[in-house]
Scaffold this motif. Structure first.
Motif, PDB file in Angstrom:
ATOM      1  N   SER A   1       8.005   5.853 -28.181  1.00  0.00           N
ATOM      2  CA  SER A   1       8.852   6.044 -29.364  1.00  0.00           C
ATOM      3  C   SER A   1      10.169   6.670 -28.929  1.00  0.00           C
ATOM      4  O   SER A   1      10.178   7.706 -28.254  1.00  0.00           O
ATOM      5  N   VAL A   2      11.279   6.040 -29.302  1.00  0.00           N
ATOM      6  CA  VAL A   2      12.616   6.573 -29.053  1.00  0.00           C
ATOM      7  C   VAL A   2      13.222   6.926 -30.410  1.00  0.00           C
ATOM      8  O   VAL A   2      13.291   6.081 -31.297  1.00  0.00           O
TER       9      VAL A   2
ATOM     10  N   CYS B   1      19.020  12.316 -28.842  1.00  0.00           N
ATOM     11  CA  CYS B   1      18.063  11.257 -28.521  1.00  0.00           C
ATOM     12  C   CYS B   1      16.891  11.873 -27.770  1.00  0.00           C
ATOM     13  O   CYS B   1      17.067  12.751 -26.918  1.00  0.00           O
ATOM     14  N   GLY B   2      15.699  11.423 -28.105  1.00  0.00           N
ATOM     15  CA  GLY B   2      14.495  11.872 -27.428  1.00  0.00           C
ATOM     16  C   GLY B   2      13.447  10.786 -27.454  1.00  0.00           C
ATOM     17  O   GLY B   2      13.600   9.771 -28.141  1.00  0.00           O
ATOM     18  N   PHE B   3      12.364  10.981 -26.723  1.00  0.00           N
ATOM     19  CA  PHE B   3      11.307   9.980 -26.730  1.00  0.00           C
ATOM     20  C   PHE B   3       9.967  10.643 -26.447  1.00  0.00           C
ATOM     21  O   PHE B   3       9.888  11.750 -25.900  1.00  0.00           O
ATOM     22  N   THR B   4       8.917   9.941 -26.844  1.00  0.00           N
ATOM     23  CA  THR B   4       7.540  10.331 -26.525  1.00  0.00           C
ATOM     24  C   THR B   4       6.891   9.164 -25.800  1.00  0.00           C
ATOM     25  O   THR B   4       7.074   8.001 -26.185  1.00  0.00           O
ATOM     26  N   ALA B   5       6.146   9.475 -24.746  1.00  0.00           N
ATOM     27  CA  ALA B   5       5.502   8.448 -23.934  1.00  0.00           C
ATOM     28  C   ALA B   5       4.465   9.118 -23.047  1.00  0.00           C
ATOM     29  O   ALA B   5       4.499  10.334 -22.840  1.00  0.00           O
TER      30      ALA B   5
ATOM     31  N   ASN C   1      13.741  15.331 -24.099  1.00  0.00           N
ATOM     32  CA  ASN C   1      15.108  15.314 -24.610  1.00  0.00           C
ATOM     33  C   ASN C   1      16.019  14.593 -23.621  1.00  0.00           C
ATOM     34  O   ASN C   1      16.064  14.933 -22.440  1.00  0.00           O
ATOM     35  N   VAL C   2      16.753  13.602 -24.104  1.00  0.00           N
ATOM     36  CA  VAL C   2      17.721  12.877 -23.271  1.00  0.00           C
ATOM     37  C   VAL C   2      19.050  12.764 -24.022  1.00  0.00           C
ATOM     38  O   VAL C   2      19.730  11.744 -23.961  1.00  0.00           O
ATOM     39  N   SER C   3      19.427  13.816 -24.741  1.00  0.00           N
ATOM     40  CA  SER C   3      20.646  13.788 -25.545  1.00  0.00           C
ATOM     41  C   SER C   3      21.892  13.739 -24.666  1.00  0.00           C
ATOM     42  O   SER C   3      21.878  14.153 -23.503  1.00  0.00           O
ATOM     43  N   LEU C   4      22.964  13.246 -25.240  1.00  0.00           N
ATOM     44  CA  LEU C   4      24.230  13.057 -24.521  1.00  0.00           C
ATOM     45  C   LEU C   4      25.311  13.913 -25.175  1.00  0.00           C
ATOM     46  O   LEU C   4      25.467  13.903 -26.399  1.00  0.00           O
TER      47      LEU C   4
ATOM     48  N   ILE D   1      24.104   3.512 -27.776  1.00  0.00           N
ATOM     49  CA  ILE D   1      22.715   3.042 -27.714  1.00  0.00           C
ATOM     50  C   ILE D   1      21.984   3.814 -26.627  1.00  0.00           C
ATOM     51  O   ILE D   1      22.361   3.766 -25.445  1.00  0.00           O
ATOM     52  N   CYS D   2      20.952   4.523 -27.035  1.00  0.00           N
ATOM     53  CA  CYS D   2      20.101   5.285 -26.124  1.00  0.00           C
ATOM     54  C   CYS D   2      18.872   4.442 -25.820  1.00  0.00           C
ATOM     55  O   CYS D   2      18.066   4.155 -26.722  1.00  0.00           O
ATOM     56  N   THR D   3      18.711   4.021 -24.564  1.00  0.00           N
ATOM     57  CA  THR D   3      17.601   3.159 -24.158  1.00  0.00           C
ATOM     58  C   THR D   3      16.726   3.897 -23.148  1.00  0.00           C
ATOM     59  O   THR D   3      17.239   4.478 -22.182  1.00  0.00           O
TER      60      THR D   3
END
Length: 447
Positions: free
Chosen positions: A180-181, A200-204, A255-258, A272-274
């Motif tokens: 999930s992004v 932007c963040g994600f779970t994996a 967390n992968v925020s910019l 676009i955060c990929t």
């Protein structure tokens, strides 16, 4: 890089369909299942079909699948997706709390078939050194996109169907959220020169991953920053861009925020955060809009005109963005502020928009006054400017002074009295020195 289908486009066709149902059991969200047909590799699909679908958003699935009460009878088999999401990214979607939600409160939802594949960008190539998708990935796979932009949340989720988990209802597809992004800032506004944080963040599951931030605007795009999770290197293409990389535990948020420092007009657009995993990727789009309010000045100020003479006013509007700005001229007759009614000045014109080096715009608006009369003394002329960056219109005003229309003001009278008093004293002093008095002459003779 595979691009996701436009989210919510179909919901615009039937806006009343995207309704969150209040019922017993897990939260429900009406959705569209979208399929593309025809075309081929590199060719636009010849047709797009959509079918009604329903998402059941669970946390951890417990035991055997439960029978869901009151499933919509008109849904096709397999169009009910019972989704287990232990990480909880889907549960953060803000759903209306029942009743009759207002327009814009309903999240848009779209789900598509998905095919695992290797990434074709340099910073993710190391995630799949075997260059093929292993058979162990199984399937089928799906990807959902839920956008609640007006309420500050968007999430894209890769789903894997659970072949071993057989539902007690044939219309239900069992699936688990794998990647999930999400973003808590799908729409941002900023003024010029400020720092902006694109969330932007994600779970994996635990394992290697890569990150790409891409900028797009009016059909053109470029990579802003990319992170190679295998080598641990970051490729920064935008000067000053900074990646906030904070890895979470298994199943927790990463967390992968910019961060973009001192943004300008050139930064406006879609980011676009990929996130790339081995054979999987998902992305979330964020819209950044730059707004800068105008600086308004009115001249001449003060406005003094001789009787019978025409006059012109200039309202300078500068440093605004975006382009749209409206200017109106108003006149209030002499008297108190609550006295005469306002009226529009009709003889007005404007220059063209001028663009400055920083990308902002400027405009000059002109108003011509009819030949003034003594009765116009004290009239007020105002320049009103409206712009998207202004909460209320900006207004600049000037009062007309007609030369000789009235006697001196109290301030003028006091000034004239003081000047006359000083002149009188000066003349007395000079007169005494030039023409001595009779007493002084007798005194000099007696000596």
């Amino acid at each position: 890089m595979t691009s996701l289908a436009p989210v919510g486009a179909l919901a615009l066709l039937l806006p009343g369909f995207a309704l969150c149902l209040a019922a017993a059991g897990p939260p429900r969200l009406n959705c569209w299942f979208v399929e593309e047909a025809g075309g081929g590799v590199g060719v636009m699909p010849s047709s797009v079909t959509q079918r009604r679908a329903l998402l059941l958003l669970r946390g951890v699935r417990r035991g055997h699948p439960e029978t869901e009460p009151e499933l919509p009878p008109d849904l096709e088999p397999g169009m009910v997706f019972d989704i287990a999401d232990p990480a909880g990214a889907l549960h953060r979607v803000p759903l209306p709390a029942g009743g009759h939600p207002k327009e814009g409160e309903l999240p848009s939802c779209e789900i598509n078939a998905y095919t695992p594949q290797e990434a074709h960008v340099p910073w993710a190539a190391g995630l799949t050194p075997e260059h093929r998708s292993p058979l162990g990935l199984g399937g089928p796979w799906f990807i959902s996109s839920i956008q609640a932009s007006t309420r500050g949340y968007g999430v894209s989720t890769v789903l894997k169907s659970e072949e071993a988990a057989t539902s007690q209802q044939p219309a239900v597809t069992m699936a688990t959220a794998v990647l999930s992004v999400f973003s808590r800032t799908p729409h941002l506004h900023s003024r010029l020169g400020r720092d902006v944080l694109l969330d932007c963040g994600f779970t994996a599951p635990s394992g290697p991953f890569s990150v790409e931030w891409r900028y797009q605007y009016r059909g053109a795009g470029r990579v802003v920053l990319a992170y190679d999770g295998v080598s641990g290197r970051a490729h920064v293409a935008e000067e000053g861009a900074q990646l906030f990389l904070e890895e979470g535990r298994a199943g927790a948020d990463t967390n992968v925020s910019l961060r973009l420092p001192r943004v300008g007009v050139r930064h406006e657009g879609t980011y676009i955060c990929t996130i790339y995993l081995p054979h999987l990727h998902a992305q979330q789009a964020l819209e950044l809009r730059i707004t800068e309010p105008p600086v308004v000045t009115l001249r001449p100020d003060p406005l003094s005109v001789a009787p019978g003479a025409p006059a012109e006013l200039v309202c300078e509007i500068s440093g605004y963005y975006p382009l749209d700005v409206t200017v109106s001229w108003l006149r209030r007759g002499p008297g108190e502020a609550g006295g005469d009614l306002l009226e529009y000045v009709t003889e007005t014109w404007e220059s063209g928009h001028r663009r400055g080096p920083d990308g902002t715009y400027s405009l000059s608006s002109f108003a011509r006054l009819a030949p003034v009369q003594p009765r116009d003394h004290g009239a007020t002329y105002s320049c009103h400017v409206t712009h998207t960056a202004l909460a209320t219109p900006a207004r600049r005003s000037v009062q007309l002074r007609v030369a000789g229309a009235t006697g001196p003001s109290l301030e003028d009278a006091i000034g004239m009295f003081l000047a006359a008093f000083l002149l009188y004293g000066l003349f007395r002093l000079i007169g005494n020195k030039v023409c001595p008095s009779g007493a002084e002459e007798k005194s000099k003779k007696s000596e």
